[in-house]
Design an enzyme around this catalytic site. Structure first.
Site, PDB file in Angstrom:
ATOM      1  N   GLY A   1       2.588  -5.684   7.667  1.00  0.00           N
ATOM      2  CA  GLY A   1       3.511  -4.291   7.874  1.00  0.00           C
ATOM      3  C   GLY A   1       3.320  -4.080   5.723  1.00  0.00           C
ATOM      4  O   GLY A   1       3.272  -4.924   5.001  1.00  0.00           O
ATOM      5  N   CYS A   2       3.366  -3.266   5.713  1.00  0.00           N
ATOM      6  CA  CYS A   2       2.858  -2.465   4.556  1.00  0.00           C
ATOM      7  C   CYS A   2       4.482  -2.511   3.942  1.00  0.00           C
ATOM      8  O   CYS A   2       4.784  -2.994   2.425  1.00  0.00           O
ATOM      9  CB  CYS A   2       2.847  -0.826   4.587  1.00  0.00           C
ATOM     10  SG  CYS A   2       3.468   0.029   5.619  1.00  0.00           S
ATOM     11  N   TYR A   3       5.344  -2.104   4.192  1.00  0.00           N
ATOM     12  CA  TYR A   3       7.013  -2.107   3.873  1.00  0.00           C
ATOM     13  C   TYR A   3       7.376  -4.181   3.632  1.00  0.00           C
ATOM     14  O   TYR A   3       7.535  -4.374   2.280  1.00  0.00           O
ATOM     15  CB  TYR A   3       8.035  -2.048   4.551  1.00  0.00           C
ATOM     16  CG  TYR A   3       8.400  -0.247   4.706  1.00  0.00           C
ATOM     17  CD1 TYR A   3       7.942   0.338   3.570  1.00  0.00           C
ATOM     18  CD2 TYR A   3       7.964   0.550   5.608  1.00  0.00           C
ATOM     19  CE1 TYR A   3       8.810   1.879   3.071  1.00  0.00           C
ATOM     20  CE2 TYR A   3       7.950   1.595   6.071  1.00  0.00           C
ATOM     21  CZ  TYR A   3       8.464   2.734   4.854  1.00  0.00           C
ATOM     22  OH  TYR A   3       8.456   3.943   4.350  1.00  0.00           O
TER      23      TYR A   3
ATOM     24  N   THR B   1       4.963  -6.771   3.244  1.00  0.00           N
ATOM     25  CA  THR B   1       4.488  -6.581   2.332  1.00  0.00           C
ATOM     26  C   THR B   1       5.010  -6.713   0.559  1.00  0.00           C
ATOM     27  O   THR B   1       4.886  -7.608  -0.289  1.00  0.00           O
ATOM     28  CB  THR B   1       2.683  -5.949   1.759  1.00  0.00           C
ATOM     29  OG1 THR B   1       2.428  -6.868   3.133  1.00  0.00           O
ATOM     30  CG2 THR B   1       2.095  -6.217   0.844  1.00  0.00           C
TER      31      THR B   1
END
Lengths: 349, 349, 349, 349
Positions: B156-158, B160
């Site tokens: 996921g973006c957060y 990472t």
């Protein structure tokens, strides 16, 4: 038939590398497969590392900005000038003497007529003997002359968008050249990095206004190129506006048709082989978002009634309107693939 | 020593190509030197040409979106899934059977523990037998396992941004894992293309707020990875916020140091060979603008007093936080140069 | 001499209070010294408290949205309709029967000619017998008729800006009515709260485009009002554009002058007593930021050459272009101070 | 019982009227029913008419900016100072001698301890004898002392948001004062009108970053006020960030609870009579949009687990964080209705 494509690397210098056109040149050149950036100058940032001033370049361009007074161009095949008006005409002789070819992104060599230039820019031209030699760097119009040019005058951002929208009509003598209204809108990067408090985020957000009347400097540039394709002196009304966007130029051109034509066919035909002009379906609407960070100019034509035409034309002012077009010119001058280093797609979202 | 670099072209499919992660995949893949986009599916846009829906792709990707029910993947070496939660687990067996390897950008295979997944996502997992096989696609942690993986769970973006900021400290056992506060801020593209009126320009402009408490789905993902490096169960407080920006994640991590260390050396050492992690000078401040549209994560460390640490970490949520990291994983899986197709620099202005 | 100023409080109803024009009405009315908001309806938000849906109203408007089917207007002196096209014409008889006067912010009663309305809006008009009674609520043109009107058709946002820019010239018969080009730019709140993914922050940011050709609905409205001041049928080319701004309309009008005049004096004279029209110094440039959230229209005139005129006109599309003008009309109808509740200044920064 | 409400008009002066806090004062004061703006000074704009520099004031404030050296305050009941640090301490004696009371929006009189001030601001304090007299102008804490004060030190923007979020907990001795983490985010108007190229629209758009570590000046201000309510010296970690928004401060405060309490009741109780503090429902999320241009501070409390608390607090940095709070203080000092001139609602869209 195109000439054979070169794969010889070229060494370039960038003068004025810390302004917005300069940074954009660096961004594109540092990813160009056949370019080595030999020298970057900046008066304001001399001595600092490019990637310290602009952290986006960390790992990609970690060389220092050189003081313009200390720079030499003997190693350069090509020098880009991304300087304010009046600088290029002072530096040009020295650079040409070094043997480098030159692409000037400023306005110094865009006019054929010295008087017009001096009138528009309010100073004496110091290298007027080069005005006739300089080639106006709009590939869609002067590609053959660009190939062999020693000095390119890279077009202004507004003129690029306007002229690409007008060329097919002018060549076909299809419009009344005395009644051309060019309504242009630019993002705020056009105001440059030294812009004042009016261009602060806190004052520019949610603001839209016109400026530049009665006669923005780019009007004379547009008129010169229209003249070259028209018998009568043109009547151009050019009104630039600023929008709360970083990048983008959107041009709405109002015209009087001389006759009925298949306008869409005219445009498709004119630009069929152009790598960076995209004619949208008839009566559609280009937006600036979909050319952002790309070198493409998108155009659409509308014929709302029997006598009037509307042409929309959009570019990224810093790419096709400045640095990207300069690199396109470089590719042509050095026999490289014309789109090399210019293939980035706009992002959405 | 790295394995020899492959230059074999690969055929890919993209499932869910009309969402924001999907479009970003298409943008990057269509300029990747060794990739051919074989198939793009979209439920909502099936039958339409990609470049009609997204004009930025005109001339670059003029193939149609395929109805997912009609798609086959026999020609694909690799299939990307950029679908909402719960889709990948339904489609995965069919795709694997076709012989393609898979990179799933959704959350379906990110958790090792089926119960945790079912608790967080509120449904039964339909392919739980693959959870242990799936490799969490954070190259900086699992590069070797990624090389040979059949199924990658793209982070996921957060997570990472948070995990790249935490890894060196966790590996060195340098912080108290029970007191980790992760304050994250995301641009609005994170909300996706189906977002409602709250995410209209007219309502999002000039707005900033937190959301997702008491327990955003990405918290469990972060905890799982911290657990893998910590003896004690971690205490993580994760608070996401939304800012009026299209792209970007900015993470501020508050930590308690167990001892004094040369923090800068720790980070430089950990990431010295990483192509996409950039450690800024000690006590500096990364910004989201300077990673925009690039695959780089920039990190800086601050030690404001004897016992506390602050780590800043920024990424582009759609690139290193989604599509770019997926392509980095693809490059690793297929033995290509790891940064191939991911060299675009952020633009300024 | 103005009639004596009333200080009698008035009870109002707002139908369609959860759309953007409706919310803006509520924002202004809830701070109007002589107004009590009796009833607010909304189909989509029925049953919810206004300040729950829109937290900015907490403590200021804590009443519920009423289902339109349950609303009665017996207590109302005045009812505002802020509904999509076609709703007002269905509801109008019921409301008028209750004894309330009506200000309709939609387009249902703006046209005198039923055929034109039905052509433009593509449906049968269900209350056409009221078209001749309805007064077009542009106070600068119809103030006296507004005072006693039972039914006001509040002007569209684009027409308000365009007509205020044109009125002095039309009254003086100073321009060629066959060649009027109106180039308008609007902020995205104009698209409304039900706008789709194109108007998400993530897609609208950094985008500018034209739309609405060949004939936006507001063109007929502009033409009707020009006709009322011109002998010949006008030739209007109206091109609307969208900019990445929440609020604001900027209009650039290109005209042919019939003769030389003191243009500045003409405008100053026409609008000298107007509380909400501000004529800027000759040849200056109004911006949308400096009318934001205010009811003021700012105008400037340019005469770039002997035969052409350019008029710039800016408003806030939701205030002078909708809710503010409606309240200005209310003040006139009920004999209140015309500017009551409309004195808010635009903010900078 | 409140004292009787005054309706006596007051004459005010504004020193530093062309900065952002100054303009915001002028915007609000020019619509305040009982205020006459007698004098406005500005060094940079001296001699120009306010409404020429800021066209939004046309018709509302058409007086000139006075050179500070030429200004006198004999006619003023109250003088606002909206000047950079270090100016107020030089001017204060002259102003007080004229008989006017003073509200200083700068930091010159916010600290009780001269050494702390000199350490934080890096210069010698020139009016330190007034430090003990000056009242910290946070009405929610010092209302009674504000009523009779001669000199108000108007709080900083970050401290206002942080302290209003902390006050109930500190008064109830409910948190560990040694572990307070204040994560703040500000819009770019906080950087002021003289901000440099980093704050240009072209560079600020799409950017988010932290700044101000290891110790922003507002940290000492926050600590001083916490100290006044806490036995032990507090441990505060304050990390400010900048977001791409003109206005707004969003504060996320991370705390350790000493015990279990009904947090919502604590906040509702503390602020029940406050006109400008709004406690949202438990565990909800305030946004900056819904306080924009208003004087309201909205707060919500979250208790994600047994031991941790999160408090969110939002204000408009230029209103409750500067000019609005100054006017609230003025209203208290002069016995006016406390909310007079501060009733504007935030706009949406």
């Amino acid at each position: 038939m195109n000439p054979p494509v070169s794969t010889t690397p070229i060494n370039v210098g960038v003068i004025g590398g810390a302004g917005y056109a300069g940074i954009e040149l660096l961004r594109l050149l540092s990813r160009h497969p056949l370019v080595t950036i030999d020298t970057v100058t900046s008066q304001s940032e001399a001595g600092r590392i490019v990637s310290e001033v602009f952290p986006g370049f960390r790992g990609a361009l970690d060389i220092p900005f050189v003081d313009p007074r200390d720079a030499t161009y003997d190693q350069c095949d090509l020098v880009f000038l991304a300087t304010p008006p009046g600088v290029a005409m002072k530096e040009i002789h020295l650079i040409l003497k070094s043997g480098a070819r030159v692409i000037d992104l400023s306005a110094d060599f865009r006019f054929k007529n010295q008087d017009v230039w001096e009138d528009v820019y309010g100073k004496k031209h110091l290298a007027s003997e080069l005005l006739s030699e300089a080639v106006y760097g709009l590939p869609e119009r002067y590609r053959e002359r660009i190939r062999t040019a020693r000095l390119i005058a890279n077009p202004g951002c507004y003129p690029t968008a306007a002229l690409l929208g007008l060329l097919p009509l002018l060549k076909a003598d299809a419009i009344n050249p005395e009644r051309i209204i060019i309504n242009s809108v630019s993002g705020l990067s056009g105001a440059g990095r030294a812009a004042g408090s009016r261009f602060l985020f806190a004052e520019s957000q949610e603001s839209f206004k016109a400026y530049g009347l009665p006669r923005h400097r780019h009007q004379a540039e547009i008129e010169q190129e229209i003249c070259s394709l028209s018998e009568r002196p043109p009547g151009v009304l050019f009104v630039p506006h600023l929008m709360p966007s970083v990048r983008g130029i959107h041009t709405t051109i109002y015209l009087e048709a001389k006759r009925k034509m298949d306008w869409q066919a005219l445009y498709l035909d004119e630009y069929q082989d152009e790598p960076f002009v995209d004619i949208l379906p008839f009566a559609s609407f280009p937006d600036t978002r979909n050319v952002r960070t790309s070198n493409v100019c998108r155009i659409s034509v509308h014929a709302p009634n029997q006598t009037q035409l509307i042409v929309f034309s959009v570019i990224d002012n810093l790419v096709k309107g400045a640095a990207g077009q300069a690199i396109q010119n470089m590719n042509i001058m050095f026999g490289l693939e014309e789109g090399m280093g210019l293939q980035q797609l706009p992002s959405l979202p």
